[in-house]
Scaffold this active site. Structure first.
Site: not given
Ligand code: DGL
Length: 281
Positions: A73, A196
C-alpha cells in the site's frame, strides 16, 4: 510466510506479481476492508491501523506468524513506514522482524530503467500519498532532472472498494488524467506511475485516457524485482516450511471481498474473516 498488507483489494495487484515471481513462498494477505479507504484519513489514524495490521500478521498463529511484512500500500508506506521502522519496531517485542514498503523499490526500478533523465513522469496516488511528497523526494534523489507531475485521485480507491460501476470509475480516471495533463499544458508524460495499488485494477481506463505515447509502469513487477534481491541479501528470511495454499484475510465481509476480488482481478481468492478484535479494537 511473507505478510502482505493493504487497506483493501489494491495490494492484490502486488500479491499477484509476488506470487508469480516467488512461487515457492507462502504469503498471507490481509486487507483492512472494514476501514478502507485510508487515502484521506488523518496520518495518525493511518499509522495506528497500519501498526495493528502488522502486529496481526506478525502473530497470525501460535507458531509465530510472518517475520517479514510488506506494506502493499503506497498510502501506508508514505505515511507510516518510516515511523514504524524507526520508532516502533526496534523497541518492540518484534525487533527481529521486518516491515518493508513499496515506494523506494518502485522508484529504484523506475529510475534505473530509463535513458531520458529529463523525462516527465506522472505519478497518480491517493491524497495522503501525494501530499507526503515522498515520490518526488525519492525520484529526485536518484534523478534530479526528472519532472514529476504528482496527481491526487481523491475518490478512486474508495470507488473501487465500493465496487462502483465501470462508468463511475472511468469518470474518476478521466478527471484525474485531465487534471494531470493541464499541469503539463497538454504535453504527454513519457511515463506514468500508478502510485496506489488499487489503480492497476483500472489500468485499462488509465490506458484509455492517457496519451498513447505514455508508458504505464508496473509497480507489482518492480516490487517483486526488489523483494527477490532483498531475500537474497537476507538469508535469515529463508522459508523452511513447504509451499501451502496462500491465505487471504479481511477485516470486512469475506464473501463480498471474494466476490469483488473476482470481479476486479478475474481470480477466485477464498477470503476469510480475520480476527476482528485484533484489528479493530
Ligand atoms: N491501495 C492503497 C495505496 O496503495 C490505498 C488506497 C486507500 O485505501 O485509499 O495507496
Amino acid at each position: 510466510m511473507i505478510g502482505l498488507f493493504d487497506t483493501g483489494h489494491g495490494g492484490l495487484t502486488i500479491y499477484q506479481a509476488l506470487a508469480k515471481e516467488l512461487p515457492q513462498r507462502n504469503f498471507v494477505y490481509f486487507g483492512d476492508h472494514a476501514n478502507a479507504p485510508y487515502g484521506m484519513k488523518p496520518a495518525q489514524e493511518i499509522l495506528e491501523l497500519t501498526k495493528a495490521a502488522i502486529e496481526m500478521l506478525f502473530g497470525i498463529n501460535e507458531n509465530g506468524g510472518c517475520r517479514l511484512v510488506v506494506l502493499a500500500c503506497n498510502t501506508a508506506t508514505a505515511v507510516a513506514l518510516r515511523t514504524l521502522q524507526q520508532q516502533w519496531l526496534p523497541h518492540s517485542i518484534h525487533s527481529d522482524k521486518r516491515v518493508l514498503g513499496i515506494i523506494v523499490p518502485t522508484v529504484e526500478v523506475a529510475t534505473a530503467t530509463h535513458e531520458d533523465a529529463s523525462e516527465t513522469l506522472a505519478v497518480f496516488g491517493t491524497q495522503r500519498t501525494i501530499e507526503s511528497g515522498v515520490y518526488e523526494i525519492e525520484i529526485h534523489k536518484r534523478n534530479p532532472k526528472a519532472k514529476v507531475i504528482a496527481q491526487t485521485c481523491r475518490q478512486l480507491a474508495g470507488a473501487i472498494e465500493n465496487s462502483a460501476s465501470e462508468n463511475e470509475l472511468e469518470q474518476l480516471v478521466s478527471e484525474a488524467v485531465r487534471e494531470c495533463l493541464q499541469k503539463t499544458n497538454g504535453a504527454a508524460p513519457q511515463r506514468a506511475l500508478l502510485g496506489c495499488t488499487h489503480f492497476p485494477i483500472v489500468e485499462h481506463l488509465f490506458r484509455k485516457h492517457l496519451p498513447q505515447s505514455t508508458q504505464i509502469l508496473s509497480q507489482g513487477a518492480a516490487v517483486a524485482d526488489r523483494l527477490i534481491d532483498y531475500l537474497q541479501r537476507h538469508p535469515e528470511f529463508a522459508q523452511h516450511e513447504k509451499k501451502r495454499q496462500d491465505l487471504f484475510l479481511t477485516s470486512g465481509d469475506a464473501q463480498r471481498v471474494s466476490r469483488d476480488a473476482a470481479r476486479f482481478l478475474g481470480v477466485s481468492l477464498p477470503f476469510e474473516t480475520a480476527l476482528k478484535n485484533t484489528i479493530l479494537n
